[in-house]
Design a protein around this motif. Structure first.
Motif, short mmCIF file in Angstrom:
data_model
loop_
_atom_site.label_atom_id
_atom_site.label_comp_id
_atom_site.label_asym_id
_atom_site.label_seq_id
_atom_site.Cartn_x
_atom_site.Cartn_y
_atom_site.Cartn_z
N GLU A 116 30.00 -20.71 40.20
CA GLU A 116 30.35 -19.88 39.05
C GLU A 116 29.75 -18.49 39.23
OE1 GLU A 116 29.28 -21.78 35.43
OE2 GLU A 116 30.26 -23.68 35.95
N LEU A 117 30.61 -17.48 39.10
CA LEU A 117 30.17 -16.09 39.24
C LEU A 117 30.26 -15.37 37.89
CD1 LEU A 117 31.88 -14.79 42.53
CD2 LEU A 117 29.51 -15.51 42.21
N GLY A 118 29.19 -14.68 37.53
CA GLY A 118 29.20 -13.89 36.31
C GLY A 118 29.82 -12.53 36.54
N LEU A 119 31.01 -12.33 36.01
CA LEU A 119 31.65 -11.01 36.04
C LEU A 119 31.48 -10.33 34.69
CD1 LEU A 119 33.51 -8.80 37.20
CD2 LEU A 119 35.47 -10.18 36.43
N GLN A 120 31.86 -11.00 33.63
CA GLN A 120 31.75 -10.56 32.23
C GLN A 120 32.80 -9.51 31.88
OE1 GLN A 120 30.09 -12.90 31.87
NE2 GLN A 120 28.22 -12.93 33.03
N THR A 121 32.94 -8.47 32.69
CA THR A 121 33.92 -7.41 32.41
C THR A 121 34.25 -6.70 33.70
OG1 THR A 121 34.33 -5.35 31.19
CG2 THR A 121 32.07 -5.77 31.87
N ILE A 122 35.46 -6.12 33.78
CA ILE A 122 35.83 -5.32 34.94
C ILE A 122 35.48 -3.85 34.75
CG2 ILE A 122 37.70 -6.86 35.62
CD1 ILE A 122 39.65 -4.72 34.42
N HIS A 123 35.06 -3.48 33.56
CA HIS A 123 34.89 -2.07 33.22
C HIS A 123 33.47 -1.60 33.57
CE1 HIS A 123 38.78 -2.31 31.29
NE2 HIS A 123 38.36 -3.37 30.63
N GLU A 124 33.39 -0.62 34.47
CA GLU A 124 32.10 -0.18 34.98
C GLU A 124 31.22 0.44 33.89
OE1 GLU A 124 31.32 -1.28 37.68
OE2 GLU A 124 32.81 -1.05 39.25
N GLU A 125 31.84 1.14 32.96
CA GLU A 125 31.06 1.75 31.87
C GLU A 125 30.38 0.66 31.03
OE1 GLU A 125 31.69 4.71 28.00
OE2 GLU A 125 33.28 4.51 29.50
N THR A 126 31.12 -0.41 30.76
CA THR A 126 30.52 -1.52 30.03
C THR A 126 29.43 -2.18 30.84
OG1 THR A 126 32.68 -1.96 29.03
CG2 THR A 126 31.00 -3.66 28.78
N ALA A 127 29.66 -2.35 32.14
CA ALA A 127 28.67 -2.97 33.01
C ALA A 127 27.34 -2.21 32.97
CB ALA A 127 29.19 -3.05 34.44
N GLU A 128 27.42 -0.90 32.96
CA GLU A 128 26.20 -0.10 32.86
C GLU A 128 25.57 -0.26 31.48
OE1 GLU A 128 26.93 3.94 33.90
OE2 GLU A 128 27.75 3.45 35.88
N ARG A 129 26.41 -0.33 30.47
CA ARG A 129 25.91 -0.45 29.09
C ARG A 129 25.15 -1.76 28.89
NH1 ARG A 129 30.66 0.06 26.59
NH2 ARG A 129 30.57 2.32 26.67
N ILE A 130 25.61 -2.81 29.54
CA ILE A 130 24.96 -4.11 29.37
C ILE A 130 23.92 -4.39 30.44
CG2 ILE A 130 26.97 -5.08 28.18
CD1 ILE A 130 27.65 -6.60 30.77
N ASN A 131 23.69 -3.42 31.32
CA ASN A 131 22.68 -3.55 32.38
C ASN A 131 22.99 -4.72 33.31
OD1 ASN A 131 20.24 -2.66 33.64
ND2 ASN A 131 19.13 -4.36 32.71
N ARG A 132 24.24 -4.82 33.73
CA ARG A 132 24.65 -5.95 34.57
C ARG A 132 24.00 -5.89 35.95
NH1 ARG A 132 30.94 -6.56 35.61
NH2 ARG A 132 30.49 -4.85 37.05
N GLY A 133 23.85 -4.71 36.49
CA GLY A 133 23.12 -4.58 37.75
C GLY A 133 23.94 -4.69 39.02
N HIS A 134 25.24 -4.85 38.90
CA HIS A 134 26.11 -4.83 40.08
C HIS A 134 27.47 -4.27 39.66
CE1 HIS A 134 28.68 -8.26 38.91
NE2 HIS A 134 27.58 -8.85 38.51
N LEU B 156 31.87 -3.72 40.33
CA LEU B 156 33.03 -4.59 40.53
C LEU B 156 33.26 -4.87 42.01
CD1 LEU B 156 35.31 -6.07 39.08
CD2 LEU B 156 36.70 -3.99 39.28
N ALA B 157 32.94 -3.90 42.86
CA ALA B 157 33.10 -4.11 44.31
C ALA B 157 32.22 -5.24 44.80
CB ALA B 157 32.78 -2.81 45.06
N CYS B 158 31.04 -5.37 44.23
CA CYS B 158 30.13 -6.47 44.59
C CYS B 158 30.75 -7.81 44.22
CB CYS B 158 28.79 -6.27 43.90
SG CYS B 158 27.59 -7.59 44.19
N PHE B 159 31.34 -7.89 43.04
CA PHE B 159 32.01 -9.12 42.63
C PHE B 159 33.15 -9.46 43.58
CE2 PHE B 159 35.80 -10.82 40.56
CZ PHE B 159 35.34 -12.07 40.17
N GLU B 160 33.95 -8.46 43.92
CA GLU B 160 35.10 -8.71 44.79
C GLU B 160 34.67 -9.20 46.16
OE1 GLU B 160 37.31 -5.05 44.61
OE2 GLU B 160 38.42 -5.71 42.82
N ALA B 161 33.58 -8.64 46.68
CA ALA B 161 33.07 -9.07 47.99
C ALA B 161 32.58 -10.52 47.93
CB ALA B 161 31.94 -8.15 48.44
N ALA B 162 31.89 -10.86 46.85
CA ALA B 162 31.40 -12.23 46.70
C ALA B 162 32.55 -13.22 46.56
CB ALA B 162 30.48 -12.32 45.49
#
Length: 308
Positions: free
Chosen positions: A148-166, A168-174
């Motif tokens: 199971e991979l945690g993506l949560q959202t494809i939107h980079e602005e949201t990813a920064e807002r939630i402090n995801r730490g990676h 979308l390119a990282c998710f795609e590579a995984a």
């Protein structure tokens, strides 16, 4: 419409019954993993919604794996006495360790019981070293493995807002690395993240519909005690979805996902004692029934709008 028995989406229960001929339930295990977004490698504090325990529920990390497994299995067997089981490494990032330690833990979990038919491992896209991927590939040849991979959202602005730490390119590579090894990959997404519109959430599902995935877990954002998200909630910095809004978004997401993607979850389970909001998520079956009723009323189903 595809035949999903009594549901209009492809449930995990139906998938397991078709594959193993019986009920199968997951037994959560906590092996005391941490996360690179907590220990300072990528960041500190983790994602803004993440509690100290890392999202795991139903397991006591102070106990050995065997005792965790036995306690949960005994409780669930009371409901499903003939069921098979899958140990589930759930809390935090469960590939975030040296490959030797992972190998020992995974093999220990698979040896806990003769009723075990597979293994589930939740992790982050940035916690999959080559040696770890090789280990997972070997396990996949021996058992029903789900990562199971945690993506949560494809939107980079949201990813920064939630402090995801990676990104979308990282998710795609995984995802590519796992699917290249024919490992079933399940993706987590969260509805209601701060700053996202319904269209943003639906776009995340639309993106996944075009990817080579085997399953999806859809969650509602939970505001938990002692998290950065709780502080934002107290400040009124974002609006939470109502139950009706959530139901509508989930139905729209299911319509986009191809019929063969297994729906592992349509709403999350937050610890009652930690949940600040929204309290309507505690009534899980009301939410699930609402989704079922909406799909019947609209005569819609998973994949109705696939391909997009």
């Amino acid at each position: 419409m595809a035949d999903f028995k009594d549901k209009r989406y492809h449930t995990l229960d139906a998938f397991f019954k078709e594959k193993f001929g019986s009920k199968v339930f997951k037994v959560p295990l906590d092996a005391r993993f941490t996360c690179p977004n907590k220990d300072g490698t990528k960041g500190v504090g983790g994602c803004i919604y993440c509690a100290e325990g890392g999202g795991g529920a139903g397991s006591d990390k102070t106990l050995p794996l065997r005792e965790q497994y036995a306690a949960t299995k005994a409780r669930l067997l009371a409901k499903w006495p003939t069921a098979k089981t899958i140990p589930y490494f759930q809390a935090n990032s469960n590939t975030y360790a040296a490959a030797e330690r992972l190998k020992r833990l995974y093999h220990e979990a698979l040896s806990l019981d003769d009723d075990i038919v597979g293994l589930a491992i939740a992790t982050r896209p940035d916690c999959l070293e080559e040696e770890t991927l090789d280990l997972l590939e070997n396990l996949n040849k021996k058992t029903c493995l789900q990562v199971e991979l945690g993506l949560q959202t494809i939107h980079e602005e949201t990813a920064e807002r939630i402090n995801r730490g990676h990104d979308l390119a990282c998710f795609e590579a995984a995802l590519h690395a796992l699917r290249k090894r024919d490992i079933d990959t399940v993706v987590h997404i969260i509805n209601g993240l701060p700053g996202e519109s319904a269209a943003d959430m639906i776009d995340t599902a639309r993106y996944l519909a075009k990817k080579d995935i085997r399953g999806v877990k859809i969650h509602m954002l939970h505001v938990l005690q002692n998290t950065p998200l709780e502080k934002l909630h107290e400040q009124g910095a974002f609006d939470l979805l109502t139950r009706d809004e959530y139901v509508d978004i989930v139905v729209r997401q299911l319509e986009l996902l191809p019929w063969d993607v297994v729906i592992h979850r349509l709403t999350g389970d937050a610890p009652k004692e930690l949940l600040v909001a929204p309290r309507w998520t505690l009534k899980k079956f009301v939410v699930l029934n609402g989704i079922d009723k909406r799909m019947r009323k609209e005569d819609t189903w998973q994949g109705r709008k696939y391909p997009t």
